[in-house]
Motif scaffolding. Structure first.
Motif, PDB file in Angstrom:
ATOM      1  N   ASN A 148      21.279 -13.073 -19.355  1.00 40.85           N
ATOM      2  CA  ASN A 148      20.738 -12.076 -20.281  1.00 40.85           C
ATOM      3  C   ASN A 148      19.352 -11.646 -19.793  1.00 40.85           C
ATOM      4  O   ASN A 148      18.332 -12.064 -20.327  1.00 40.85           O
ATOM      5  CB  ASN A 148      20.669 -12.646 -21.698  1.00 40.85           C
ATOM      6  N   LEU A 149      19.345 -10.817 -18.778  1.00 41.79           N
ATOM      7  CA  LEU A 149      18.088 -10.401 -18.163  1.00 41.79           C
ATOM      8  C   LEU A 149      17.221  -9.593 -19.119  1.00 41.79           C
ATOM      9  O   LEU A 149      16.001  -9.669 -19.068  1.00 41.79           O
ATOM     10  CB  LEU A 149      18.354  -9.588 -16.898  1.00 41.79           C
ATOM     11  N   ARG A 150      17.842  -8.825 -19.989  1.00 38.13           N
ATOM     12  CA  ARG A 150      17.082  -7.959 -20.889  1.00 38.13           C
ATOM     13  C   ARG A 150      16.264  -8.744 -21.906  1.00 38.13           C
ATOM     14  O   ARG A 150      15.109  -8.432 -22.159  1.00 38.13           O
ATOM     15  CB  ARG A 150      18.043  -7.012 -21.615  1.00 38.13           C
ATOM     16  N   ASP A 151      16.842  -9.750 -22.494  1.00 38.12           N
ATOM     17  CA  ASP A 151      16.196 -10.440 -23.602  1.00 38.12           C
ATOM     18  C   ASP A 151      15.551 -11.779 -23.255  1.00 38.12           C
ATOM     19  O   ASP A 151      14.702 -12.262 -24.003  1.00 38.12           O
ATOM     20  CB  ASP A 151      17.206 -10.698 -24.724  1.00 38.12           C
ATOM     21  N   CYS A 152      15.934 -12.383 -22.170  1.00 37.21           N
ATOM     22  CA  CYS A 152      15.522 -13.769 -21.936  1.00 37.21           C
ATOM     23  C   CYS A 152      14.422 -13.956 -20.903  1.00 37.21           C
ATOM     24  O   CYS A 152      14.006 -15.076 -20.645  1.00 37.21           O
ATOM     25  CB  CYS A 152      16.742 -14.615 -21.598  1.00 37.21           C
ATOM     26  N   HIS A 153      13.949 -12.925 -20.286  1.00 32.14           N
ATOM     27  CA  HIS A 153      12.708 -12.923 -19.513  1.00 32.14           C
ATOM     28  C   HIS A 153      12.670 -13.851 -18.304  1.00 32.14           C
ATOM     29  O   HIS A 153      11.598 -14.260 -17.889  1.00 32.14           O
ATOM     30  CB  HIS A 153      11.524 -13.239 -20.418  1.00 32.14           C
ATOM     31  N   GLU A 154      13.807 -14.187 -17.736  1.00 35.11           N
ATOM     32  CA  GLU A 154      13.773 -15.085 -16.582  1.00 35.11           C
ATOM     33  C   GLU A 154      13.007 -14.484 -15.402  1.00 35.11           C
ATOM     34  O   GLU A 154      12.201 -15.168 -14.772  1.00 35.11           O
ATOM     35  CB  GLU A 154      15.195 -15.422 -16.115  1.00 35.11           C
ATOM     36  N   LEU A 155      13.273 -13.224 -15.083  1.00 36.67           N
ATOM     37  CA  LEU A 155      12.583 -12.594 -13.961  1.00 36.67           C
ATOM     38  C   LEU A 155      11.112 -12.365 -14.278  1.00 36.67           C
ATOM     39  O   LEU A 155      10.255 -12.498 -13.405  1.00 36.67           O
ATOM     40  CB  LEU A 155      13.265 -11.281 -13.577  1.00 36.67           C
ATOM     41  N   TYR A 156      10.815 -12.035 -15.518  1.00 34.93           N
ATOM     42  CA  TYR A 156       9.436 -11.848 -15.957  1.00 34.93           C
ATOM     43  C   TYR A 156       8.650 -13.149 -15.780  1.00 34.93           C
ATOM     44  O   TYR A 156       7.566 -13.174 -15.203  1.00 34.93           O
ATOM     45  CB  TYR A 156       9.448 -11.395 -17.413  1.00 34.93           C
ATOM     46  N   CYS A 157       9.211 -14.248 -16.247  1.00 33.75           N
ATOM     47  CA  CYS A 157       8.546 -15.552 -16.125  1.00 33.75           C
ATOM     48  C   CYS A 157       8.441 -15.976 -14.659  1.00 33.75           C
ATOM     49  O   CYS A 157       7.418 -16.530 -14.240  1.00 33.75           O
ATOM     50  CB  CYS A 157       9.294 -16.602 -16.934  1.00 33.75           C
ATOM     51  N   ALA A 158       9.481 -15.704 -13.876  1.00 29.24           N
ATOM     52  CA  ALA A 158       9.433 -16.012 -12.449  1.00 29.24           C
ATOM     53  C   ALA A 158       8.284 -15.258 -11.794  1.00 29.24           C
ATOM     54  O   ALA A 158       7.553 -15.812 -10.962  1.00 29.24           O
ATOM     55  CB  ALA A 158      10.756 -15.657 -11.776  1.00 29.24           C
ATOM     56  N   GLY A 159       8.100 -14.013 -12.169  1.00 24.73           N
ATOM     57  CA  GLY A 159       7.018 -13.211 -11.618  1.00 24.73           C
ATOM     58  C   GLY A 159       5.662 -13.813 -11.914  1.00 24.73           C
ATOM     59  O   GLY A 159       4.796 -13.891 -11.032  1.00 24.73           O
ATOM     60  N   HIS A 160       5.450 -14.239 -13.135  1.00 27.23           N
ATOM     61  CA  HIS A 160       4.162 -14.845 -13.486  1.00 27.23           C
ATOM     62  C   HIS A 160       3.945 -16.157 -12.728  1.00 27.23           C
ATOM     63  O   HIS A 160       2.831 -16.451 -12.282  1.00 27.23           O
ATOM     64  CB  HIS A 160       4.051 -15.073 -14.988  1.00 27.23           C
ATOM     65  N   LEU A 161       4.993 -16.940 -12.579  1.00 28.79           N
ATOM     66  CA  LEU A 161       4.859 -18.204 -11.850  1.00 28.79           C
ATOM     67  C   LEU A 161       4.550 -17.941 -10.373  1.00 28.79           C
ATOM     68  O   LEU A 161       3.700 -18.621  -9.778  1.00 28.79           O
ATOM     69  CB  LEU A 161       6.145 -19.017 -12.005  1.00 28.79           C
TER      70      LEU A 161
END
Length: 97
Positions: free
Chosen positions: A25-38
């Motif tokens: 669930n890329l839209r709602d669960c922010h995995e790529l967003y969090c990966a980017g910050h890390l």
């Protein structure tokens, strides 16, 4: 680093709380967003200290993301709607060459 999966994936939420549901669930669960910050944090830490341990872990994670997503057959097609992962990958590429 001990939490990182053999394929390079690293997200404590999906590894501990929601196993088996990563990248669903890329839209709602922010995995790529969090990966980017890390990834950005790893770049900043390396720039400040010269220590590569977290940077190397994030390079493996970035490799996993590249192996998982793309237009090629068998890869996932999708994006999260946040530009964070793209910004982080540019910073990682600049620092690692």
């Amino acid at each position: 680093g001990r939490l990182q999966q053999p394929d390079g994936y690293l997200s404590s939420w999906y590894q501990r709380i929601r196993p088996g549901l990563r990248w669903t669930n890329l839209r709602d669960c922010h995995e790529l967003y969090c990966a980017g910050h890390l990834i950005e944090g790893a770049v900043a830490y390396y720039q400040a200290t010269g220590k590569r341990k977290l940077l190397d872990i994030m390079c493996r994670y970035a490799d996993h993301i590249a192996e998982t997503f793309g237009p090629e057959p068998g890869k996932k097609k999708g994006y999260c709607g946040h530009e964070e992962i793209e910004l982080a990958l540019v910073k990682l590429a600049r620092i690692t060459g």
